[in-house]
Design a protein around this motif. Structure first.
Motif, PDB file in Angstrom:
ATOM      1  N   ASN A   1       0.826  -1.211   0.000  1.00  0.00           N
ATOM      2  CA  ASN A   1       0.000   0.000   0.000  1.00  0.00           C
ATOM      3  C   ASN A   1       0.860   1.261   0.000  1.00  0.00           C
ATOM      4  O   ASN A   1       0.610   2.203   0.744  1.00  0.00           O
ATOM      5  CB  ASN A   1      -0.894   0.049   1.238  1.00  0.00           C
ATOM      6  CG  ASN A   1      -2.219  -0.613   0.968  1.00  0.00           C
ATOM      7  OD1 ASN A   1      -2.630  -1.481   1.702  1.00  0.00           O
ATOM      8  ND2 ASN A   1      -2.881  -0.227  -0.110  1.00  0.00           N
TER       9      ASN A   1
ATOM     10  N   ILE B   1       2.314   4.707  -0.806  1.00  0.00           N
ATOM     11  CA  ILE B   1       1.801   5.980  -1.312  1.00  0.00           C
ATOM     12  C   ILE B   1       2.942   6.973  -1.386  1.00  0.00           C
ATOM     13  O   ILE B   1       3.538   7.313  -0.371  1.00  0.00           O
ATOM     14  CB  ILE B   1       0.720   6.539  -0.371  1.00  0.00           C
ATOM     15  CG1 ILE B   1      -0.447   5.552  -0.280  1.00  0.00           C
ATOM     16  CG2 ILE B   1       0.235   7.881  -0.875  1.00  0.00           C
ATOM     17  CD1 ILE B   1      -1.503   5.967   0.707  1.00  0.00           C
TER      18      ILE B   1
ATOM     19  N   ASN C   1       5.143  10.288  -1.533  1.00  0.00           N
ATOM     20  CA  ASN C   1       5.012  11.543  -0.821  1.00  0.00           C
ATOM     21  C   ASN C   1       4.891  12.700  -1.815  1.00  0.00           C
ATOM     22  O   ASN C   1       5.787  12.953  -2.611  1.00  0.00           O
ATOM     23  CB  ASN C   1       6.224  11.744   0.080  1.00  0.00           C
ATOM     24  CG  ASN C   1       6.122  13.009   0.879  1.00  0.00           C
ATOM     25  OD1 ASN C   1       5.945  14.077   0.315  1.00  0.00           O
ATOM     26  ND2 ASN C   1       6.218  12.895   2.177  1.00  0.00           N
ATOM     27  N   THR C   2       3.768  13.379  -1.731  1.00  0.00           N
ATOM     28  CA  THR C   2       3.486  14.453  -2.686  1.00  0.00           C
ATOM     29  C   THR C   2       4.497  15.588  -2.609  1.00  0.00           C
ATOM     30  O   THR C   2       4.909  16.131  -3.638  1.00  0.00           O
ATOM     31  CB  THR C   2       2.087  15.035  -2.434  1.00  0.00           C
ATOM     32  OG1 THR C   2       1.165  13.966  -2.295  1.00  0.00           O
ATOM     33  CG2 THR C   2       1.669  15.912  -3.592  1.00  0.00           C
ATOM     34  N   SER C   3       4.869  15.943  -1.410  1.00  0.00           N
ATOM     35  CA  SER C   3       5.814  17.045  -1.248  1.00  0.00           C
ATOM     36  C   SER C   3       7.131  16.732  -1.943  1.00  0.00           C
ATOM     37  O   SER C   3       7.662  17.557  -2.692  1.00  0.00           O
ATOM     38  CB  SER C   3       6.076  17.306   0.231  1.00  0.00           C
ATOM     39  OG  SER C   3       4.888  17.613   0.904  1.00  0.00           O
ATOM     40  N   ALA C   4       7.618  15.548  -1.687  1.00  0.00           N
ATOM     41  CA  ALA C   4       8.887  15.158  -2.289  1.00  0.00           C
ATOM     42  C   ALA C   4       8.767  15.143  -3.804  1.00  0.00           C
ATOM     43  O   ALA C   4       9.656  15.566  -4.530  1.00  0.00           O
ATOM     44  CB  ALA C   4       9.294  13.791  -1.786  1.00  0.00           C
TER      45      ALA C   4
ATOM     46  N   GLU D   1       6.691  16.880  -5.687  1.00  0.00           N
ATOM     47  CA  GLU D   1       6.632  18.227  -6.243  1.00  0.00           C
ATOM     48  C   GLU D   1       7.978  18.936  -6.167  1.00  0.00           C
ATOM     49  O   GLU D   1       8.344  19.688  -7.059  1.00  0.00           O
ATOM     50  CB  GLU D   1       5.572  19.046  -5.509  1.00  0.00           C
ATOM     51  CG  GLU D   1       4.230  18.922  -6.183  1.00  0.00           C
ATOM     52  CD  GLU D   1       3.084  19.267  -5.260  1.00  0.00           C
ATOM     53  OE1 GLU D   1       3.334  19.600  -4.082  1.00  0.00           O
ATOM     54  OE2 GLU D   1       1.935  19.200  -5.713  1.00  0.00           O
TER      55      GLU D   1
END
Lengths: 334, 334
Positions: free
Chosen positions: A43, A45, A47-50, A52
């Motif tokens: 599962n 997911i 990391n969006t920050s990384a 971006e």
DNA sequence: CTGAAAGCGCTAACAA
DNA sequence: TTGTTAGCGCTTTCAG
């Protein structure tokens, strides 16, 4: 659980994992399947920050909306979202409260999300050059423009109705029905918002029709709130001023006013005619159905997107589009 | 423009800049002023992604809301936001569309924003253990619970009304007024949503009152939409079934129904009585004012926050709070 | 098709 | 009080 863990578990390098996660070509089927299996099993997911932070560009178009719950924008957002998707870009929606600064929000988003362009859905009419100087990508104002600010017309785009004219038209409908004591329900006569623009249209119409501006007929509440409109109207009615009709600058405010009038025993439209501007869904369900000048929400949304996309691609220059309103006859005029 | 640039321009190190930007103590006044001056001069805006990535913890509480435009949640969000702030935490609001997955959204947020806890505002009633296993911080379901799922009661919190009982009560009001042909307007009798729970309450009430469940009196639209409720009611009315009242499972749907009934020449409440559940602001402005069982929005919000905060601090265990509804008399009952 | 390694912009020890 | 530096988790050259 990071990309490193997945890489280790899948027996490949992080770059390979990154590639499958981003649907890059040039990844063997075997590697892809292996990675995906591990990703699902754990599962994982990303990391969006990384993500971006690491990315050097994006296909993001920002949409900043004033007013979380404003039903008026809901339809536009849907349209805007679909069109952006359709043009091959990604919509990044950001809703802000009434006290937040949309320019600052946009500037932040531009850097954080690497935006290519921005659509403002609602906002202040008085941005200054200095304020918007923090924004470095093309932007278009949807449902408003900069008529109280000092922006150069060549520096931004807009798509909206002619608010002054819409107000004028509204008053004209009332006038043509024989009304002469036309009250106006607004947020503030000079609050720098669209309320002020529409009030100017009201004034212009009165003037053209040879009616005097009567201060007693100006119902000013300090918000666009339905409850405040109800209260404000209630209070104003206590004065007992003579009037035969009301022009409300927004559907929402008109809805509040209707309740106050009804409770006062005024029949709409027999005793008091009523017209507004906006054309939101809710006012269609009022009894009587609100007569109002509808903003072409879908068109505004699609035009706004057409604009940013054109600007992003460098194919067009900044434009200022004015769309026509249409009358919803409704039942509050006679 | 990055923190490095600011550091160079201000003649200090990046850590000093970071310190002033984050209001850390132990920074000389001189350094602080110097940095702030440069920051303002260049309109420097820190990159959020980098910030979040670098940070090892946060004071964030996530709030994921289903339905961008659902007026029902607006009040709750306001309350929740205030309470979270008040408790010394930061609210991170995420609105999602009807087709988005709230669990996935929450899991993402948890990692991206380093959440300490989560409040779900609206959501599905059938989460499974496996699904929520991706969430590793305490969460509370606000306005709903897990009655169709298999979660362990000790693994999550909830605060909501007793939807089954509210529906029962609504039907009882109609029954006591002498109504026996009570139609129900719902989304789907077994769609796994709150519609199903309320329908169960309707059935239970009919049974208790000795009324037969009449399939013809079930008006099922496949949404919670006002327009769909209007259409659905219109269509159903063409059948000409005998009925004397309607229980709508939501205010919004009731509003759509009112218009359809009115257009059919039915007087509310003389010909048809109407009652719903929710108590949103808009339905107060209907004519006649909708009679409905109000959910205690403020209390739900504050209770939800009290729960997460308690859980975060480890002071309390998971609880399931049921709040009472209150009747808004309105004018659609007689 | 794959991997190593250099960032992205910031925070947070750790030293000084 | 300040600066140095090692990450945070990912993307993206650049070699191979």
């Amino acid at each position: 659980m990071t990309i490193k863990d997945i890489a280790r578990l899948a027996g490949v390098s992080v770059s390979t994992v990154s590639r499958v996660l981003n649907d890059h070509p040039d990844v063997s089927k075997a590697a892809k399947e292996k990675v995906l299996a591990i990703v699902n099993e754990y599962n994982y997911i990303p990391n969006t920050s990384a993500r971006e932070l690491g990315k050097s560009s994006s296909d993001n178009i920002g949409v900043v909306v004033r007013g979380m719950s404003n039903p008026f924008y809901t339809k536009i957002i849907t349209e805007v979202g679909a069109r952006i998707e359709n043009a091959g870009y990604t919509m990044v929606l950001q809703q802000i409260g009434t006290s937040d600064d949309e320019i600052l929000t946009a500037a932040r988003m531009e850097r954080d999300k690497k935006l290519l362009g921005i659509i403002f859905l609602g906002g202040k009419l008085n941005y200054t050059k200095e304020q918007v100087s923090t924004i470095n990508v093309p932007f278009v104002c949807c449902t408003f423009n900069n008529q109280y600010g000092n922006l150069d017309k060549a520096d931004y785009s807009s798509v909206c109705i002619d608010d002054n004219q819409a107000a004028y038209d509204a008053v004209e409908y009332l006038y043509k029905e024989g009304h002469r004591r036309i009250a106006v329900l607004l947020s503030g006569p000079d609050d720098g918002s669209v309320s002020q623009v529409r009030f100017a249209g009201y004034e212009r119409a009165l003037n053209d029709f040879g009616l005097d501006l009567d201060e007693n007929l100006i119902i000013s509440i300090n918000s666009f709130n339905i409850a405040d409109a109800y209260e404000g109207m209630n209070e104003w009615l206590r004065n007992g001023y003579d009037f035969d009709s009301v022009f409300a600058i927004s559907d929402n405010m008109a809805m509040g006013a209707m309740k106050a009038l009804r409770e006062k025993g005024k029949d709409i439209p027999k005793d008091v005619a009523l017209i507004a501007i906006d054309g939101i869904e809710a006012s269609e369900y009022m009894n009587p159905v609100l007569s109002t000048l509808c903003q072409p929400m879908d068109d505004m949304g699609s035009e706004a997107v057409k604009q940013v996309v054109g600007l992003i691609k460098g194919k067009i220059n900044h434009k200022h589009i004015v769309l026509p309103t249409t009358l919803r006859a409704g039942e509050t005029l006679r």
